[in-house]
Design an enzyme around this catalytic site. Structure first.
Site, PDB file in Angstrom:
ATOM      1  N   LYS A 107       1.370  -0.982   0.223  1.00 48.77           N
ATOM      2  CA  LYS A 107      -0.163   0.049   0.004  1.00 48.77           C
ATOM      3  C   LYS A 107       1.332   1.820   0.255  1.00 48.77           C
ATOM      4  O   LYS A 107       2.412   1.350   0.196  1.00 48.77           O
ATOM      5  CB  LYS A 107      -0.783   0.415   1.161  1.00 48.77           C
ATOM      6  CG  LYS A 107      -2.459   1.003   0.891  1.00 48.77           C
ATOM      7  CD  LYS A 107      -3.462   0.220   0.140  1.00 48.77           C
ATOM      8  CE  LYS A 107      -3.993   1.162   0.422  1.00 48.77           C
ATOM      9  NZ  LYS A 107      -5.499  -0.405   0.053  1.00 48.77           N
TER      10      LYS A 107
HETATM   11  P1  NAD Z   1     -13.413   7.040  -3.063  1.00 48.12           P
HETATM   12  O1  NAD Z   1     -12.093   9.155  -1.990  1.00 48.12           O
HETATM   13  O2  NAD Z   1     -13.860   7.506  -3.886  1.00 48.12           O
HETATM   14  O3  NAD Z   1     -14.167   8.355  -1.557  1.00 48.12           O
HETATM   15  C1  NAD Z   1     -14.020   8.155  -0.318  1.00 48.12           C
HETATM   16  C2  NAD Z   1     -15.419   8.439   0.207  1.00 48.12           C
HETATM   17  O4  NAD Z   1     -15.769   8.763   1.598  1.00 48.12           O
HETATM   18  C3  NAD Z   1     -16.399  10.132  -0.213  1.00 48.12           C
HETATM   19  O5  NAD Z   1     -17.577  10.055  -0.789  1.00 48.12           O
HETATM   20  C4  NAD Z   1     -16.043  11.517   0.900  1.00 48.12           C
HETATM   21  O6  NAD Z   1     -16.968  11.956   0.854  1.00 48.12           O
HETATM   22  C5  NAD Z   1     -16.150   9.378   2.003  1.00 48.12           C
HETATM   23  N1  NAD Z   1     -15.777  10.275   2.853  1.00 48.12           N
HETATM   24  C6  NAD Z   1     -14.905  10.935   3.893  1.00 48.12           C
HETATM   25  N2  NAD Z   1     -14.409  10.875   4.622  1.00 48.12           N
HETATM   26  C7  NAD Z   1     -15.992  10.556   5.481  1.00 48.12           C
HETATM   27  C8  NAD Z   1     -16.267  10.948   6.687  1.00 48.12           C
HETATM   28  N3  NAD Z   1     -15.435  11.094   8.275  1.00 48.12           N
HETATM   29  N4  NAD Z   1     -17.881  10.592   7.188  1.00 48.12           N
HETATM   30  C9  NAD Z   1     -18.485  10.235   5.731  1.00 48.12           C
HETATM   31  N5  NAD Z   1     -17.919   9.943   4.957  1.00 48.12           N
HETATM   32  C10 NAD Z   1     -16.143   9.946   4.131  1.00 48.12           C
HETATM   33  O7  NAD Z   1     -12.781   6.435  -2.140  1.00 48.12           O
HETATM   34  P2  NAD Z   1     -13.322   4.682  -2.353  1.00 48.12           P
HETATM   35  O8  NAD Z   1     -12.141   3.968  -3.654  1.00 48.12           O
HETATM   36  O9  NAD Z   1     -14.465   4.460  -2.462  1.00 48.12           O
HETATM   37  O10 NAD Z   1     -12.562   4.248  -0.873  1.00 48.12           O
HETATM   38  C11 NAD Z   1     -13.520   4.299  -0.032  1.00 48.12           C
HETATM   39  C12 NAD Z   1     -13.160   2.986   1.050  1.00 48.12           C
HETATM   40  O11 NAD Z   1     -12.254   1.428   0.613  1.00 48.12           O
HETATM   41  C13 NAD Z   1     -11.481   2.966   1.599  1.00 48.12           C
HETATM   42  O12 NAD Z   1     -11.620   2.754   3.235  1.00 48.12           O
HETATM   43  C14 NAD Z   1     -10.743   2.368   0.731  1.00 48.12           C
HETATM   44  O13 NAD Z   1      -9.621   1.705   1.208  1.00 48.12           O
HETATM   45  C15 NAD Z   1     -11.550   1.471   0.281  1.00 48.12           C
HETATM   46  N6  NAD Z   1     -11.349   0.592  -0.634  1.00 48.12           N
HETATM   47  C16 NAD Z   1     -11.486   0.730  -1.624  1.00 48.12           C
HETATM   48  C17 NAD Z   1     -10.968  -0.175  -3.371  1.00 48.12           C
HETATM   49  C18 NAD Z   1     -11.089   0.479  -3.925  1.00 48.12           C
HETATM   50  O14 NAD Z   1     -11.494  -0.244  -5.255  1.00 48.12           O
HETATM   51  N7  NAD Z   1     -11.652   1.684  -4.706  1.00 48.12           N
HETATM   52  C19 NAD Z   1     -11.548  -1.557  -3.356  1.00 48.12           C
HETATM   53  C20 NAD Z   1     -11.421  -1.888  -1.433  1.00 48.12           C
HETATM   54  C21 NAD Z   1     -11.258  -1.082  -0.352  1.00 48.12           C
END
Ligand code: NAD
Length: 417
Positions: A107
């Site tokens: 990561k």
């Molecule tokens: P992203 O940046 O696209 O979205 C993050 C979202 O979380 C946004 O809508 C933001 O406004 C919201 N957010 C941030 N802080 C917040 C809070 N305190 N309260 C409410 N909402 C809040 O990111 P993503 O890619 O969707 O990733 C989200 C999570 O999923 C992370 O933990 C990431 O590690 C995990 N993840 C992502 C992927 C992927 O393929 N993108 C895969 C596995 C896991």
């Protein structure tokens, strides 16, 4: 240790140690698995649009590569820490082993606020970060992907920079690219689609369906949006969504595509006129069937876990529940479907993308989705069976399955020298 002092890496270690106890893991292997193989910290000088140079701090953790090249996203966020990156890399290691794809875990992250950087600044930052990590990356070494605040465009800059220095076109150095440069059909939606597949299969294993189930989703980015979309397409009623700007609630269920369009135009869900406003912190206390935390780590903790009324929590985000809150939920009989299972759809399709890049061909989207469905449904069944076998919770069961696979490789290959 007090919960508020727990770092994500402490959380990850506690989860590993619990699984090690339950499965009676070889203490030598536990000693190895408690530590990342390599963590690098880099300084990234970037010429800003005003002509001044600013230095950003970046990290890449290569946690474990027993089963294959390191694999894991890159996060751009003001609160990125070395410790967080280590935890996320450990979770990637278990996730790849759990869904049985030939990758280890890694990561990366850069401490920055991407919302305050111009596109040109973000490009220079990404390219310089890639250049600095150059000797550590490669399709057979370490393969980044998008994470919080990084996307297809970020991946294109990494792939281009790497290819220039490598002297050949290397699409396999990153996944989560656009289709034009070797991305896979279905990758963008894969994590959210996976959340839905795993939720549907979990309910099925308990004799239920998604039809008319009520859902609340925290986070409306790549994972939260697509999870909400597929869950609603599968008959569930997504009543509440929150993001960093605020939240919205509609008892009959939200129109997710419409809300998505609104959020893209207005920078978030707050103010959406076709639903009631919902304060962000209220999301976890709603009387819904399914809760999908899809924002950041540590969101469900001792301070708010008692509010939870949902029967199922499907972890779209990585590490959204602290170990203390996890224990409370287990005692309350809430079924927590752990991150390393629930959000593994992204890395599974990343693997499919990497395979397609290496073969220089493109699969049909139906084939990608069907392969994804089979892999995740199999993993869900295996986690349930392991939980029953060891009389434990699903997170520990998922760790046991993952660690067993890593242990098999460790036994065959031995420890150098
Ligand atoms: P992203 O940046 O696209 O979205 C993050 C979202 O979380 C946004 O809508 C933001 O406004 C919201 N957010 C941030 N802080 C917040 C809070 N305190 N309260 C409410 N909402 C809040 O990111 P993503 O890619 O969707 O990733 C989200 C999570 O999923 C992370 O933990 C990431 O590690 C995990 N993840 C992502 C992927 C992927 O393929 N993108 C895969 C596995 C896991």
């Amino acid at each position: 240790m007090k919960e508020e002092q727990l770092s994500p890496a402490d959380m990850a270690r506690m989860q590993l140690e619990k699984a090690a106890r339950v499965m009676n893991l070889d203490p030598n292997l536990l000693t190895i698995l408690r530590h990342p193989k390599r963590v690098v910290e880099v300084s990234i000088p970037v010429k800003m649009d005003d002509g001044k140079v600013q230095v950003f701090q970046g990290f890449r953790c290569q946690y474990n590569d027993f089963r294959g090249p390191f694999k894991g996203g890159i996060r751009f966020h003001p609160e990125v820490t070395r410790d967080e990156v280590i935890a996320l890399a450990a979770w990637m290691t278990w996730k790849c082993a759990l869904v049985d794809i030939p990758f280890g875990g890694g990561k990366g992250g850069v401490v920055c606020d991407p919302t305050k950087l111009s596109d040109r600044e973000l490009e220079r930052l990404t390219r310089r970060f890639t250049y600095t990590l150059m000797p550590l990356l490669g399709p057979d070494i370490d393969i980044p992907a998008p994470d919080v605040f990084t996307n297809e465009k970020t991946m294109a800059w990494i792939m281009d920079t790497y290819s220039i220095f490598a002297g050949y076109n290397a699409p396999g150095v990153v996944t989560g690219k656009s289709r034009t440069i070797g991305g896979s059909p279905g990758r963008r939606e894969a994590t959210g689609r996976g959340v839905c597949i795993v939720a549907r299969k979990t309910l099925e294993l308990f004799g239920e369906t998604l039809e008319n189930k009520t859902v609340a989703v925290q986070g409306f980015g790549n994972v939260g949006y697509h999870a909400a979309l597929f869950l609603s397409q599968n008959g569930a009623r997504v009543q509440a969504v929150t993001d960093v700007t605020g939240g919205v609630y509609r008892e009959e269920g939200l129109d997710i595509e419409d809300l998505g369009r609104y959020a893209r135009e207005h920078g978030g869900v707050a103010g959406y006129p076709k639903a009631d406003p919902l304060p962000g912190e209220k999301i976890f206390g709603l009387p819904v069937d399914l809760l999908v935390p899809a924002a950041l780590e540590g969101q469900i903790h001792s301070g708010n876990v008692h509010e939870i009324q949902a029967r199922y929590i499907v972890e779209g985000a990585n590490g959204p529940i602290t170990p203390q809150a996890d224990e409370v939920l287990n005692q309350k009989g809430v079924l927590v479907v752990p991150d390393i299972l629930a959000n593994s759809g992204g890395v599974v399709v990343s693997y499919f993308e990497w395979v397609q890049d290496r073969m220089a061909l493109e699969w049909e989207e139906e084939e990608v989705n069907e392969r994804l469905r089979k892999k995740l449904e199999r993993a869900t069944v295996e986690v349930k069976e392991t939980a029953e076998q060891y009389h434990t919770d699903w997170r520990t069961a998922a760790y046991i399955l993952a660690i067993r696979r890593i242990e098999e490789v460790y036994r065959e290959r031995g420890l150098f020298p």
